[in-house]
Design a protein around this motif. Sequence first.
Motif, mmCIF file in Angstrom:
data_model
loop_
_atom_site.group_PDB
_atom_site.id
_atom_site.type_symbol
_atom_site.label_atom_id
_atom_site.label_comp_id
_atom_site.label_asym_id
_atom_site.label_seq_id
_atom_site.Cartn_x
_atom_site.Cartn_y
_atom_site.Cartn_z
ATOM 1 N N ARG A 299 0.815 -1.213 0.000
ATOM 2 C CA ARG A 299 0.000 0.000 0.000
ATOM 3 C C ARG A 299 0.849 1.264 0.000
ATOM 4 N NH1 ARG A 299 -5.624 -0.773 2.813
ATOM 5 N NH2 ARG A 299 -5.848 -3.021 2.682
ATOM 6 N N VAL A 300 2.116 1.122 -0.298
ATOM 7 C CA VAL A 300 2.946 2.305 -0.521
ATOM 8 C C VAL A 300 3.443 2.210 -1.961
ATOM 9 C CG1 VAL A 300 3.637 2.432 1.912
ATOM 10 C CG2 VAL A 300 5.092 1.221 0.280
ATOM 11 N N SER A 301 3.808 3.330 -2.553
ATOM 12 C CA SER A 301 4.271 3.263 -3.949
ATOM 13 C C SER A 301 5.634 2.579 -3.990
ATOM 14 C CB SER A 301 4.336 4.663 -4.567
ATOM 15 O OG SER A 301 5.552 5.306 -4.220
ATOM 16 N N SER A 302 6.017 2.066 -5.167
ATOM 17 C CA SER A 302 7.279 1.319 -5.241
ATOM 18 C C SER A 302 8.465 2.240 -4.960
ATOM 19 C CB SER A 302 7.418 0.629 -6.589
ATOM 20 O OG SER A 302 7.459 1.600 -7.603
ATOM 21 N N VAL A 303 8.375 3.494 -5.383
ATOM 22 C CA VAL A 303 9.481 4.418 -5.090
ATOM 23 C C VAL A 303 9.539 4.698 -3.584
ATOM 24 C CG1 VAL A 303 10.447 6.707 -5.504
ATOM 25 C CG2 VAL A 303 9.381 5.464 -7.387
ATOM 26 N N GLN A 304 8.376 4.879 -2.971
ATOM 27 C CA GLN A 304 8.356 5.067 -1.508
ATOM 28 C C GLN A 304 9.029 3.873 -0.827
ATOM 29 O OE1 GLN A 304 4.055 5.685 -0.868
ATOM 30 N NE2 GLN A 304 4.589 7.618 0.120
ATOM 31 N N ARG A 305 8.673 2.670 -1.280
ATOM 32 C CA ARG A 305 9.228 1.474 -0.633
ATOM 33 C C ARG A 305 10.734 1.370 -0.856
ATOM 34 N NH1 ARG A 305 6.899 -2.392 -3.367
ATOM 35 N NH2 ARG A 305 8.866 -2.731 -4.488
ATOM 36 N N LYS A 306 11.147 1.613 -2.078
ATOM 37 C CA LYS A 306 12.581 1.496 -2.371
ATOM 38 C C LYS A 306 13.406 2.511 -1.575
ATOM 39 C CE LYS A 306 11.838 -0.309 -7.020
ATOM 40 N NZ LYS A 306 12.682 -1.484 -7.270
ATOM 41 N N LEU A 307 12.844 3.677 -1.338
ATOM 42 C CA LEU A 307 13.581 4.666 -0.540
ATOM 43 C C LEU A 307 13.803 4.160 0.894
ATOM 44 C CD1 LEU A 307 11.952 8.017 -1.734
ATOM 45 C CD2 LEU A 307 14.397 7.494 -1.836
ATOM 46 N N MET A 308 12.935 3.240 1.323
ATOM 47 C CA MET A 308 13.089 2.700 2.684
ATOM 48 C C MET A 308 13.969 1.456 2.710
ATOM 49 S SD MET A 308 9.344 2.987 4.463
ATOM 50 C CE MET A 308 8.239 2.328 3.222
ATOM 51 N N THR A 309 13.849 0.645 1.661
ATOM 52 C CA THR A 309 14.349 -0.732 1.786
ATOM 53 C C THR A 309 15.668 -1.006 1.073
ATOM 54 O OG1 THR A 309 13.052 -1.369 -0.143
ATOM 55 C CG2 THR A 309 12.007 -1.666 2.001
ATOM 56 N N THR A 310 16.238 -0.023 0.419
ATOM 57 C CA THR A 310 17.465 -0.282 -0.356
ATOM 58 C C THR A 310 18.751 0.093 0.385
ATOM 59 O OG1 THR A 310 17.195 1.859 -1.453
ATOM 60 C CG2 THR A 310 16.342 -0.069 -2.606
ATOM 61 N N GLY A 311 18.627 0.612 1.615
ATOM 62 C CA GLY A 311 19.830 0.980 2.369
ATOM 63 C C GLY A 311 20.586 -0.257 2.830
ATOM 64 N N LYS A 312 21.845 -0.082 3.153
ATOM 65 C CA LYS A 312 22.649 -1.241 3.565
ATOM 66 C C LYS A 312 23.052 -1.166 5.033
ATOM 67 C CE LYS A 312 24.413 -2.335 -1.001
ATOM 68 N NZ LYS A 312 23.513 -1.381 -1.678
ATOM 69 N N GLU A 313 22.629 -0.125 5.726
ATOM 70 C CA GLU A 313 23.067 0.056 7.108
ATOM 71 C C GLU A 313 22.462 -1.033 7.999
ATOM 72 O OE1 GLU A 313 22.018 2.433 5.139
ATOM 73 O OE2 GLU A 313 23.747 3.793 5.013
ATOM 74 N N GLN A 314 23.278 -1.469 8.968
ATOM 75 C CA GLN A 314 22.892 -2.588 9.829
ATOM 76 C C GLN A 314 21.859 -2.195 10.884
ATOM 77 O OE1 GLN A 314 24.123 -5.782 9.487
ATOM 78 N NE2 GLN A 314 24.852 -4.894 7.571
ATOM 79 N N ASN A 315 21.619 -0.905 11.082
ATOM 80 C CA ASN A 315 20.700 -0.513 12.153
ATOM 81 C C ASN A 315 19.299 -0.187 11.634
ATOM 82 O OD1 ASN A 315 21.427 1.931 10.917
ATOM 83 N ND2 ASN A 315 21.323 3.096 12.824
ATOM 84 N N VAL A 316 19.011 -0.589 10.387
ATOM 85 C CA VAL A 316 17.708 -0.291 9.779
ATOM 86 C C VAL A 316 16.947 -1.589 9.508
ATOM 87 C CG1 VAL A 316 16.551 0.671 7.755
ATOM 88 C CG2 VAL A 316 18.587 1.820 8.692
#
Length: 459
Positions: free
Chosen positions: A167-184
């Motif tokens: 229920r979020v747009s794919s760009v919205q999701r990618k902005l959240m889920t593509t990071g590599k940091e271990q604390n996210v």
Amino acid sequence: MKYISTRNSKETFEFKEVFIKGLADDGGLFIPQSLNKYSDTDINSFRELEYNELAKKIISTFIGDFMNENDLSKIIDKSYSVFRKKNVVNLIEVGDRSVLELFHGPTLAFKDVAMQLLGNFYEYYLNNENQKINIVVATSGDTGAAAIDAIKGKKNINIFVLHPHNRVSSVQRKLMTTGKEQNVFNIAINGNFDDCQNLVKSMFADKSFSNEIKMSGVNSINWARIIAQSVYYFYSYFLAKKKDEPVNFSVPTGNFGDVYAGYLAKKMGLPINKLIVATNQNDILHRAISKGSYEVEKVAETISPSMDIQIASNFERLIYDLNNGDDMQTINVMNDIKEKGKYIIDQQRLDRINSDFLSSKMNEDEVLKTIKEVYEKFDLVLDPHSAIGYGAFDKVNISGNNIVLATAHPCKFPDAIKNAINLKAELPKELMYILSEKENYDIIDNNVDKVKQHIKERI
Ligand SMILES: *Cc1c(COP(=O)(O)O)cnc(C)c1O
């Protein structure tokens, strides 16, 4: 400045507690015990200030001894150095109104303005406290990305973000889920945004859990977000076309956080005439403000997902004001809303609301039509949320010094833009890479025990 809870006006708190707790233990929202009003002379003295300097002036009055002016100054400069505009925001003229672009931060929505500051507040706080905390936040799409960008890679802090699956747009999701940091940590909940918000609320309410994981919140009820957002109301007032005439702001609204920041600016003395609460089909606030009927209905999915909300958490702060700061009456109203799912606002209170707020609602076709009209007339692409704000001025039919808050970059909602004007809304160059990055998120049922278990396993 001291703070109280909307559900207990006797006990006072310092900013530090207000910031770290987010929500009061009694379930209420923090508000200042009293507010200093700027004089016209004060306000005029702000006119020539750069954005960061203005932010320092305004924010410093709210944070007590949380940090000294020098530290605050450094933190504000650092927070806003990541924006693509020197003065953070940008005001453009579009026909008979102005559009305040708030989406020049790292994750392309207005939420960066407050969240970058919060991220650095946390870092400062943890440097001095020597403890580890876990942020848990629900997002309808934009808060999550803004919070992740603000917290990623910082020491002694993890962030868990719950978004409604699919229920979020794919760009919205990618902005959240593509990071590599271990604390996210991203969690997609099988449910809607209100479900995500309720999960976070019940985890907070479970004191043994929330104390155990040292849980902290950055959702839009966090007072630090409100004060950071009030700054751009001041800043844009000085840039407005007709100098010295009161302004009207139209604010695309979901949780009533952003527009409440405008109301706070008005209470601080900024010459605002009306604040227009612009809603999509999920129009609980429009029904409340236009007819006095605050009644929870089912959430509908729209092309402006960041406003697909039925329970507008920050509204409690206004309810407190409508009851002249009576905490018992506020508790009663909030209990009514919880038990009966509805609150009928009497005429006297409604008149008071309408002296500050008007409202509008836009259905999906109207949103697409507005995007198309603005594009054809002015060669400007508005995202669906901003289009709702833009069109609201026509709906309430109010003229004057009108400013629309543009809350997101159109490229966050490529499907809607394609539908409206058959155009590919491109991401800014710096962010193109997210389209091909690997995504990381776990899908979990709308079940609080499962979510708690998942979090515990990761800290
Ligand atoms: C969060 C959001 C809103 C709604 O703001 P509230 O403070 O929840 O009222 C509007 N537009 C966009 C793009 C958002 O991300």
